[in-house]
Design an enzyme around this catalytic site. Structure first.
Site, PDB file in Angstrom:
ATOM      1  N   GLU A  31      -5.430   9.257  10.247  1.00 17.93           N
ATOM      2  CA  GLU A  31      -4.096   8.808  10.641  1.00 17.93           C
ATOM      3  C   GLU A  31      -3.709   9.289  12.029  1.00 17.93           C
ATOM      4  OE1 GLU A  31      -3.217   6.810   8.468  1.00 17.93           O
ATOM      5  OE2 GLU A  31      -3.985   7.564   6.568  1.00 17.93           O
ATOM      6  N   GLU A  86       0.850  -1.189   0.000  1.00 20.28           N
ATOM      7  CA  GLU A  86       0.000   0.000   0.000  1.00 20.28           C
ATOM      8  C   GLU A  86       0.883   1.235   0.000  1.00 20.28           C
ATOM      9  OE1 GLU A  86      -3.962  -1.851   2.262  1.00 20.28           O
ATOM     10  OE2 GLU A  86      -2.842  -0.225   3.224  1.00 20.28           O
TER      11      GLU A  86
END
Lengths: 433, 286
Positions: free
Chosen positions: B61, B50
């Site tokens: 995040e 990824e």
């Protein structure tokens, strides 16, 4: 409630038992729900609660909200004729005095509504982001009033710019958590609050501070803030015998703007002016990733930020740029999706004034009407000064907040420039402290 | 670029036992080092990689990846550079682009996801993970993915109920990204019980399930695979290695070596977990 169910002049849901649906949260091409999957169940739960309690007054929510915003908040706020300004500009200038709401700004309308809704939903904890500290302060007050634990995320830079509000939040019993990522202003505080929500979604309600974010927030916050135009419309008709020619409100995220406009949207003769922060320039500096303004309605382009498709200050790649305004409450790279839509439909006219005009507006309202406005609000008066001959015979201006929180900034910013109407402030030596 | 061919390279990557799916932010801390780091992950046994295209507002995040995003953006990473990077990569595993919707939406001359997907397909990207795009808003991207033969990987959260699961699966292909716990990305020391619950709920779904969020060691990878995962996704624990290397001015090769051995540990952990799960039937233990 509210705008629709309770005052009932814009939809078919008034009082005849017809269920008002929450809808899909789209305003033309804007709005939507661009959030992590982990938040979607909470968003669905909130949409359901919004529909039941706010739109359809289940368990008497709207009645309790209206009672509390009256007794605790001090509504209705007055509509005051500004005698000196009316004379100066040869226009009937009416001030909607949201600065007189408890806490000193319109923010409590939304904060009290959402914290109360959180209690109806059985949530146990409140989180909020704040820029200037006004929304954080209002949320901290509402949380104390309704006995809910509250944590407010605030950019480190804003904490330094707005210390009195930090103290107010803490004195009300809220935790204030500094956000150090990015430039440490509102944009980063919103991102950080969304991260907290994604972690604690099951027992926590996120009281977003403006008409931004994923559906149902833009509609719901607007409905709580629509008390402003619900009252103002009735008050101005009482006073002048008719509708105003224009309504003027400053616009950052757009909650006082949508609140001031909502009940006038269907009155097509009334011009609606959203005054954005022109900052020091309207250009975007692509290499630095900075826009020295916060004029997303005037200069922004369509994109997706913080849960909604709307108009944004971004570079050609779609990276969000840092906004700027002398008023931290307008300092945001996005704007509510409904405002973006109303601008595209030519129903709302986006205009802007720069930092200098806002500072002049601040001093003018203070000296001529005895009202020290928030620097956000001062933008509306900067616009009035420059364009009073375009506002018709009767104009309503929303005084979204009072300026006590901004005295340090106002003194510093006045000292930096040549402000023709400022008093001699040399004794302050550039600041109050 | 990736030369993993076939009609569905992502599904194929999960076909022979548990897949190890590492994540790095592209361009962290600079273009050349980042190329070496991604190639080191492939050397270390990655089955899918990824590649994070940094966005200025990474709301899903935690601090580790937020900081990586800042380093990459400061070093000049852009969507255009990202596609150059993918074309420059010398790896033969399928690549997934992980980014936020605004970058996908703004790319190219027309608005909407199509130009981004077209370009991604042309440099050899196999699919996308978009953390701020729930099933409700995924229609346009799904359509573009179908047009260019790419996969759209959906994230299933611990809070995702049955009704939402159906919506999600309807727009998903490639694999399902099973979010192991609530919150944001970041390494943690334990694997949540909710992972097991999530995997149980997904039993009937005919796509590989890769578990991510908080996996940082071979032992955790083993636990997750033993619990039924078809793969493990590891981001922050690898980004931590990049950050340490950057902060201590470690030579790129040394950081790459550490990434490669961490990748081996995670891949071996996944294999070990698989072995624990399936008692070897007689005669097949070659």
């Amino acid at each position: 409630m509210s705008s629709d169910a309770a005052s009932g002049d814009r939809s078919g849901g008034d009082g005849d038992g017809e269920w008002v649906p929450a809808g899909d949260g789209k305003f033309g091409r804007y709005g939507g729900q661009y959030v992590p999957e982990a938040l979607m169940p909470a968003i669905e739960e909130l949409t359901d609660a919004y529909e039941r309690y706010v739109l359809n007054n289940e368990d008497g929510f709207v009645d309790e909200f209206r009672r509390r915003i009256r007794d605790f908040g001090g509504r209705p706020t007055p509509l005051q004729r500004a005698d000196r300004l009316s004379e100066r500009y040869d226009t009937e200038v009416y001030l909607k005095r949201e600065d007189l709401l408890h806490g000193g700004a319109h923010k409590l309308n939304n904060a009290l509504g959402q914290v109360l809704l959180a209690t109806y939903m059985g949530k146990e904890r409140i989180i909020a982001e704040t820029g200037a500290g006004q929304h954080g302060t209002a949320t901290a007050m509402a949380a104390a009033h309704l006995d809910m634990p509250c944590e407010v995320y605030m950019g480190e830079r804003d904490i330094n710019r707005q210390r009195p509000n930090v103290f107010r939040m803490k004195i009300n019993g809220s935790a204030v958590t500094p956000v150090t990522t990015g430039r440490g202003t509102l944009k980063e505080a919103i991102s950080e609050t969304m991260r907290d929500w994604a972690t604690n979604v099951e027992d926590t309600h996120y009281v977003i501070g403006s008409v931004v974010g994923p559906h149902p927030f833009p509609k719901m916050v607007r409905d709580f803030q629509a008390l402003i135009s619900e009252e103002a419309r009735e008050q101005v008709v009482d006073r002048t015998g008719g509708l105003p020619d224009s309504v003027v409100a400053c616009a950052g995220g757009g909650s006082n703007t949508m609140g001031s406009f909502h009940h006038f949207v269907d009155d097509e003769s009334v011009e609606l002016l959203a005054v954005e922060a022109g900052g020091s320039s309207l250009a975007v500096d692509e290499t630095e990733g900075v826009a020295p303004n916060s004029a997303s309605l005037s200069t922004g382009t369509e994109g997706v930020l913080h849960g909604a498709r709307t108009k944004l200050l971004q570079d050609g790649d779609g990276q969000i740029v840092e906004s700027h305004s002398v008023s931290s409450g307008l300092d945001y790279a996005g704007v509510g999706p409904e405002l973006a839509h109303l601008v595209d439909e030519d129903r709302v006219t986006p205009v802007n004034v720069d930092d200098d005009a806002a500072i002049e507006g601040f001093h003018r309202l203070s000296q001529e009407e005895g009202i020290i406005p928030a620097l956000e609000t001062a933008h509306a008066f900067g616009y009035l000064h420059e364009h009073h001959d375009e506002l018709g015979d009767v104009t309503v201006i929303n005084v979204s907040g009072r300026g006590d929180k901004d005295l340090d900034t106002a003194i510093e910013e006045t000292a930096k420039r040549d402000v023709s109407n400022a008093p001699d402030m040399s004794m302050f030596n550039g600041g109050l402290r | 670029m990736s030369d993993a061919g076939g009609s569905d390279p992502l599904a194929a990557a999960f076909a022979d036992g548990p897949a190890f799916v590492p994540y790095l932010a592209v361009g962290d801390p600079d273009y050349e080092s980042s190329l070496a780091y991604v190639e080191a992950l492939a050397e270390g046994g990655a089955d899918v990689i990824e590649l994070g295209l940094p966005f200025s507002e990474p709301i899903a995040e935690g601090p580790t990846i937020q900081n990586a995003v800042v380093r990459a953006l400061e070093a000049g990473m852009t969507p255009t550079r990202f596609f150059e990077f993918v074309a420059d990569l010398d790896v033969d595993v399928p690549l997934v682009c992980m980014t936020y919707y605004n970058l996908i939406y703004q790319f190219g001359s027309e608005q909407g996801p199509r130009p981004f997907v077209e370009r991604a397909a042309s440099v050899g990207i196999s699919g996308f993970v978009v953390p701020d795009l729930p099933a409700e808003e995924a229609g346009a991207l799904r359509e573009a993915c179908d047009e260019f033969g790419l996969d759209l990987v959906s994230i299933v959260a611990p809070t995702t109920g049955e009704d939402r699961l159906e919506k999600l699966v309807a727009v998903s292909s490639g694999y399902i990204y099973v979010q192991a716990r609530l919150g944001v990305t970041g390494a943690s020391s334990s694997v949540s019980d909710r992972t097991t619950e999530s995997l149980a709920r997904l039993e009937g779904v005919d796509l590989p399930k890769a578990v991510g969020f908080g996996i940082s060691s071979g032992e955790q990878a083993a636990t997750v695979v033993e619990a039924g995962a078809d793969g493990v996704i590891v981001g922050s624990a690898l980004v931590d290695i990049v950050a340490e290397g950057h902060e201590s001015n470690e030579p790129t090769e040394a950081t790459a070596d550490r990434l490669e051995s961490k990748a081996r540990e995670l891949k071996e952990g996944a294999l070990e977990g698989y072995g624990r799960r399936t008692p070897t039937p007689e005669g097949t233990s070659d």
